[in-house]
Scaffold this motif. Structure first.
Motif, mmCIF file in Angstrom:
data_model
loop_
_atom_site.group_PDB
_atom_site.id
_atom_site.type_symbol
_atom_site.label_atom_id
_atom_site.label_comp_id
_atom_site.label_asym_id
_atom_site.label_seq_id
_atom_site.Cartn_x
_atom_site.Cartn_y
_atom_site.Cartn_z
ATOM 1 N N LYS A 163 21.952 5.356 -9.289
ATOM 2 C CA LYS A 163 20.809 4.684 -9.932
ATOM 3 C C LYS A 163 21.296 3.491 -10.762
ATOM 4 N N ALA A 164 22.373 3.684 -11.529
ATOM 5 C CA ALA A 164 22.909 2.584 -12.356
ATOM 6 C C ALA A 164 23.375 1.427 -11.473
ATOM 7 N N ILE A 165 24.048 1.736 -10.393
ATOM 8 C CA ILE A 165 24.548 0.690 -9.490
ATOM 9 C C ILE A 165 23.384 -0.033 -8.809
ATOM 10 N N ALA A 166 22.312 0.689 -8.480
ATOM 11 C CA ALA A 166 21.128 0.054 -7.878
ATOM 12 C C ALA A 166 20.490 -0.932 -8.867
ATOM 13 N N ILE A 167 20.420 -0.563 -10.130
ATOM 14 C CA ILE A 167 19.849 -1.462 -11.143
ATOM 15 C C ILE A 167 20.773 -2.666 -11.343
ATOM 16 N N GLU A 168 22.087 -2.430 -11.333
ATOM 17 C CA GLU A 168 23.057 -3.522 -11.427
ATOM 18 C C GLU A 168 22.857 -4.509 -10.277
ATOM 19 N N THR A 169 22.688 -3.996 -9.077
ATOM 20 C CA THR A 169 22.484 -4.844 -7.891
ATOM 21 C C THR A 169 21.213 -5.671 -8.036
ATOM 22 N N ARG A 170 20.160 -5.064 -8.573
ATOM 23 C CA ARG A 170 18.912 -5.803 -8.789
ATOM 24 C C ARG A 170 19.133 -6.964 -9.755
ATOM 25 N N TRP A 171 19.914 -6.742 -10.818
ATOM 26 C CA TRP A 171 20.215 -7.831 -11.761
ATOM 27 C C TRP A 171 20.978 -8.958 -11.064
ATOM 28 N N LYS A 172 21.919 -8.617 -10.207
ATOM 29 C CA LYS A 172 22.675 -9.647 -9.479
ATOM 30 C C LYS A 172 21.736 -10.465 -8.595
ATOM 31 N N GLU A 173 20.776 -9.805 -7.970
ATOM 32 C CA GLU A 173 19.812 -10.506 -7.130
ATOM 33 C C GLU A 173 18.896 -11.399 -7.967
ATOM 34 N N LYS A 174 18.473 -10.909 -9.127
ATOM 35 C CA LYS A 174 17.604 -11.701 -10.001
ATOM 36 C C LYS A 174 18.305 -12.956 -10.513
ATOM 37 N N LEU A 175 19.572 -12.798 -10.897
ATOM 38 C CA LEU A 175 20.314 -13.925 -11.468
ATOM 39 C C LEU A 175 20.876 -14.849 -10.394
ATOM 40 N N GLY A 176 21.013 -14.339 -9.203
ATOM 41 C CA GLY A 176 21.544 -15.132 -8.095
ATOM 42 C C GLY A 176 23.007 -14.842 -7.853
#
Length: 185
Positions: A163-176
């Motif tokens: 779950k933590a890694i999935a949220i981390e991945t979402r942040w990377k996608e949001k920031l580019g």
């Protein structure tokens, strides 16, 4: 016979800067406060000075923005207010490289919370992250000169790794992904 134990007062002093005569400023401030407020100073009264700032105050999570020197000081000295706050939860964090503008986005997901992961950074400056290690190999002072640690989002202390890694991945996608160039994944 004594009827009063310890009396504690906070005395407002002017801002003290490096090179100021601390003893004179404190003595003057205490004497002026005593006169203004009408309290007596006795022969064996003790006056102490307490520092504010990073040693005594840990800001809210969204306000945390630490240089490498500050991070090392917090961890090397085991500053209690910081340890209490950083062990209370996990997070998504960013390490900003103020030289290149690139970011490293990471997550914490352990029983010691943010403290457990950031302790690695305090020791090494890179926390075993490949791209950060490369920068420090080229310039051992790179973290000191350019890195800043901030918290993007808090996570529960008991969050599972996936779950933590999935949220981390979402942040990377949001920031580019281009901005998150210090991440290998």
């Amino acid at each position: 016979e004594r009827r009063v134990g310890t009396v504690s007062r906070g005395i407002r002093c002017p801002i003290i800067r490096e090179g100021d005569d601390l003893a004179s400023i404190v003595a003057t401030s205490v004497l002026e406060a005593s006169e203004y407020e009408g309290f007596a100073l006795n022969d064996k009264d003790v006056i102490s000075i307490e520092r504010k700032g990073i040693d005594w105050v840990c800001p809210d999570y969204e306000e945390i923005h630490l240089s490498y020197a500050q991070l090392q000081r917090i961890f090397n000295n085991g500053i209690g207010v910081w340890k209490n706050r950083l062990t209370a939860c996990n997070c998504i964090y960013v390490i900003s490289d103020n030289n290149s503008g690139k970011l490293y986005i990471g997550s914490t997901y352990n029983s010691q919370g943010i403290w457990g992961r950031w302790a690695d950074y305090a020791k090494t400056g890179h926390g075993d992250n490949v791209e950060l290690m490369k920068l420090l190999e080229d310039d051992p002072d790179y973290a000191t000169k350019y890195f800043k640690w901030s918290i993007l989002q808090t996570l529960p202390l008991n969050i599972n790794n996936d779950k933590a890694i999935a949220i981390e991945t979402r942040w990377k996608e949001k920031l580019g992904r281009a901005v998150c160039a210090l991440n290998k994944n």
